[in-house]
Design a protein around this motif. Structure first.
Motif, PDB file in Angstrom:
ATOM      1  N   LEU A  16      -5.204   0.146   2.970  1.00 21.88           N
ATOM      2  CA  LEU A  16      -5.455  -0.047   4.275  1.00 21.88           C
ATOM      3  C   LEU A  16      -6.078   1.823   5.004  1.00 21.88           C
ATOM      4  O   LEU A  16      -5.146   2.124   4.898  1.00 21.88           O
ATOM      5  CB  LEU A  16      -4.334  -0.019   5.415  1.00 21.88           C
ATOM      6  N   ASP A  17      -7.286   1.511   5.326  1.00 25.31           N
ATOM      7  CA  ASP A  17      -8.252   2.604   5.800  1.00 25.31           C
ATOM      8  C   ASP A  17      -7.475   3.523   4.491  1.00 25.31           C
ATOM      9  O   ASP A  17      -6.952   5.133   5.363  1.00 25.31           O
ATOM     10  CB  ASP A  17      -7.567   2.844   6.973  1.00 25.31           C
ATOM     11  N   GLY A  18      -7.628   3.660   3.550  1.00 28.36           N
ATOM     12  CA  GLY A  18      -7.459   4.350   2.495  1.00 28.36           C
ATOM     13  C   GLY A  18      -6.391   4.300   1.657  1.00 28.36           C
ATOM     14  O   GLY A  18      -6.343   5.616   0.536  1.00 28.36           O
ATOM     15  N   GLU A  19      -5.478   4.191   2.431  1.00 29.28           N
ATOM     16  CA  GLU A  19      -3.906   4.194   1.703  1.00 29.28           C
ATOM     17  C   GLU A  19      -3.312   2.788   0.890  1.00 29.28           C
ATOM     18  O   GLU A  19      -4.066   1.325   1.797  1.00 29.28           O
ATOM     19  CB  GLU A  19      -3.040   4.096   2.683  1.00 29.28           C
ATOM     20  N   LEU A  20      -3.309   3.201  -0.203  1.00 32.13           N
ATOM     21  CA  LEU A  20      -2.748   1.652  -1.084  1.00 32.13           C
ATOM     22  C   LEU A  20      -1.694   1.236  -0.164  1.00 32.13           C
ATOM     23  O   LEU A  20      -0.379   1.837  -0.603  1.00 32.13           O
ATOM     24  CB  LEU A  20      -2.349   2.615  -2.425  1.00 32.13           C
ATOM     25  N   ILE A  21      -1.504   0.000  -0.007  1.00 27.44           N
ATOM     26  CA  ILE A  21      -0.289  -0.450   0.631  1.00 27.44           C
ATOM     27  C   ILE A  21       0.087  -1.349  -0.177  1.00 27.44           C
ATOM     28  O   ILE A  21       1.341  -2.101   0.541  1.00 27.44           O
ATOM     29  CB  ILE A  21      -0.179  -1.428   2.034  1.00 27.44           C
ATOM     30  N   SER A  22      -0.349  -2.050  -1.858  1.00 32.03           N
ATOM     31  CA  SER A  22       0.053  -3.255  -2.043  1.00 32.03           C
ATOM     32  C   SER A  22       1.406  -3.139  -2.775  1.00 32.03           C
ATOM     33  O   SER A  22       1.175  -1.804  -3.045  1.00 32.03           O
ATOM     34  CB  SER A  22      -0.788  -4.155  -3.118  1.00 32.03           C
ATOM     35  N   ASN A  23       2.006  -4.250  -2.764  1.00 37.02           N
ATOM     36  CA  ASN A  23       4.175  -4.287  -3.994  1.00 37.02           C
ATOM     37  C   ASN A  23       4.327  -2.440  -3.422  1.00 37.02           C
ATOM     38  O   ASN A  23       4.773  -2.142  -4.554  1.00 37.02           O
ATOM     39  CB  ASN A  23       3.580  -4.159  -4.930  1.00 37.02           C
ATOM     40  N   ARG A  24       4.407  -2.023  -2.212  1.00 35.27           N
ATOM     41  CA  ARG A  24       5.571  -1.208  -1.337  1.00 35.27           C
ATOM     42  C   ARG A  24       6.824  -1.262  -1.231  1.00 35.27           C
ATOM     43  O   ARG A  24       6.368  -1.626   0.101  1.00 35.27           O
ATOM     44  CB  ARG A  24       4.668   0.009  -0.601  1.00 35.27           C
ATOM     45  N   LYS A  25       7.631  -1.390  -2.077  1.00 36.37           N
ATOM     46  CA  LYS A  25       9.126  -1.223  -1.431  1.00 36.37           C
ATOM     47  C   LYS A  25       9.234  -0.498  -0.201  1.00 36.37           C
ATOM     48  O   LYS A  25      10.327  -1.352   0.884  1.00 36.37           O
ATOM     49  CB  LYS A  25       9.839  -1.844  -2.978  1.00 36.37           C
ATOM     50  N   LYS A  26       9.565   0.878  -0.797  1.00 42.11           N
ATOM     51  CA  LYS A  26      10.528   1.309  -0.074  1.00 42.11           C
ATOM     52  C   LYS A  26       9.929   1.733   0.843  1.00 42.11           C
ATOM     53  O   LYS A  26      10.951   1.912   2.134  1.00 42.11           O
ATOM     54  CB  LYS A  26      10.710   3.211  -1.038  1.00 42.11           C
ATOM     55  N   ASP A  27       8.521   1.951   2.139  1.00 45.16           N
ATOM     56  CA  ASP A  27       7.908   2.404   2.947  1.00 45.16           C
ATOM     57  C   ASP A  27       7.235   1.063   3.589  1.00 45.16           C
ATOM     58  O   ASP A  27       6.630   1.319   4.475  1.00 45.16           O
ATOM     59  CB  ASP A  27       7.473   3.243   3.379  1.00 45.16           C
ATOM     60  N   MET A  28       7.434  -0.771   3.251  1.00 44.64           N
ATOM     61  CA  MET A  28       6.767  -1.180   3.695  1.00 44.64           C
ATOM     62  C   MET A  28       6.870  -1.606   5.278  1.00 44.64           C
ATOM     63  O   MET A  28       5.916  -1.359   5.851  1.00 44.64           O
ATOM     64  CB  MET A  28       7.190  -2.792   3.374  1.00 44.64           C
ATOM     65  N   HIS A  29       8.564  -1.261   5.897  1.00 37.74           N
ATOM     66  CA  HIS A  29       8.542  -1.191   6.606  1.00 37.74           C
ATOM     67  C   HIS A  29       7.651  -0.747   7.530  1.00 37.74           C
ATOM     68  O   HIS A  29       7.168  -0.739   9.289  1.00 37.74           O
ATOM     69  CB  HIS A  29      10.607  -1.180   7.573  1.00 37.74           C
ATOM     70  N   LEU A  30       7.279   0.458   7.438  1.00 39.15           N
ATOM     71  CA  LEU A  30       6.346   1.191   7.935  1.00 39.15           C
ATOM     72  C   LEU A  30       4.628   0.740   7.895  1.00 39.15           C
ATOM     73  O   LEU A  30       4.228   1.004   9.086  1.00 39.15           O
ATOM     74  CB  LEU A  30       6.668   2.655   7.780  1.00 39.15           C
ATOM     75  N   ILE A  31       4.820   0.871   7.117  1.00 44.33           N
ATOM     76  CA  ILE A  31       3.069  -0.149   6.496  1.00 44.33           C
ATOM     77  C   ILE A  31       3.194  -1.170   7.457  1.00 44.33           C
ATOM     78  O   ILE A  31       2.241  -1.500   8.798  1.00 44.33           O
ATOM     79  CB  ILE A  31       2.138  -0.928   5.275  1.00 44.33           C
ATOM     80  N   ARG A  32       3.968  -1.801   8.069  1.00 45.49           N
ATOM     81  CA  ARG A  32       3.786  -3.208   8.268  1.00 45.49           C
ATOM     82  C   ARG A  32       3.617  -2.807  10.249  1.00 45.49           C
ATOM     83  O   ARG A  32       3.449  -4.319  10.255  1.00 45.49           O
ATOM     84  CB  ARG A  32       4.915  -4.646   8.225  1.00 45.49           C
TER      85      ARG A  32
END
Length: 256
Positions: free
Chosen positions: A69-85
């Motif tokens: 997303l916008d150049g940042e890897l977001i798949s299978n991130r567990k620690k900060d997925m709440h921020l990605i969402r």
């Protein structure tokens, strides 16, 4: 593997594979979405449309591949997925409103708790959005007093107030009575005109044709068509897409 890539696309999906019980529902899927694009995902039931959205939003882990997303890897991130969402708004078939909270409090919950924003700022924004979606007098109402279409519009406003970079809509009219579908689709058309980046799973063909910049036709584990709506609806290249459209458009009307 680095955590960032240089890309012009807002959303980039690379070689995504997702399996259930060892069977691949999505196999090596790649697609990119530009900022401001409206991408409508069509296909038969069970083909992986909703699964694709859930993978983007981190509700499903992927077996292989990458999502940026916008150049940042977001798949299978567990620690900060709440921020990605917070950057990826998602509206479901079910409205998921808290029944014991008013419309306004449902909308304010995320921005106040998750984003620590000032109540005055968020409340003003929420009321503005409620006005724009035709619900100016519902801020103090409780979900039980609302129609399905009204609840869905509140769910859309709740997502918008989180300021997502991209919005995902998963069959948001599927549970609505026919007379309520139009009011929700009108809101989504307005968002498209405002330049919101959206991925929409729907079976509303006329709406898809009107709102989409691109149509993705998904079946057999992959994207079989990726084209503009006029081409898809008048001259699809893939035989499976042609069959889908024929069945959809000419299926006999069910008796009441």
């Amino acid at each position: 593997m680095g955590g960032e890539i240089k890309t012009m696309a807002l959303l980039e999906i690379k070689n995504l594979t997702k399996k259930f019980d060892g069977n691949g529902i999505l196999n090596n899927v790649s697609v990119s979405v530009e900022r401001g694009q409206v991408v409508v995902i069509l296909g038969p039931s069970g083909c992986g449309k909703s699964t694709l959205l859930r993978c983007i939003n981190g509700l499903e882990t992927i077996d292989s591949g990458e999502i940026y997303l916008d150049g940042e890897l977001i798949s299978n991130r567990k620690k900060d997925m709440h921020l990605i969402r917070q950057k990826i708004g998602m509206v479901f078939q079910s409205y998921d409103l808290f029944p014991h909270m008013s419309v306004l409090d449902n909308i304010l919950l995320g921005p106040l708790i998750a984003q620590k924003r000032a109540r005055r700022e968020v409340e003003g924004e929420a009321i503005s959005w409620l006005n724009r979606v035709g619900l100016p007098d519902k801020k103090n109402a409780f979900p039980r007093t609302l129609s399905g279409g009204q609840k869905q519009r509140v769910a859309i406003v709740r997502s918008l107030c989180m300021h997502p970079e991209v919005m995902l809509f998963d069959e948001v009219t599927a549970a609505l009575d026919p007379e309520m579908v139009r009011e929700v689709l009108d809101v989504m058309m307005d968002l498209a005109e405002q330049g919101k980046t959206m991925l929409i799973v729907t079976h509303q063909m006329q709406f898809a044709r009107a709102v989409a910049d691109r149509i993705l036709f998904v079946d057999q584990g992959g994207i079989l068509e990726d084209t503009d709506p006029e081409t898809f609806f008048t001259n699809p290249k893939n035989p499976r897409a042609k069959e889908f459209l024929e069945n959809f458009q000419f299926a006999p009307r069910k008796k009441a």
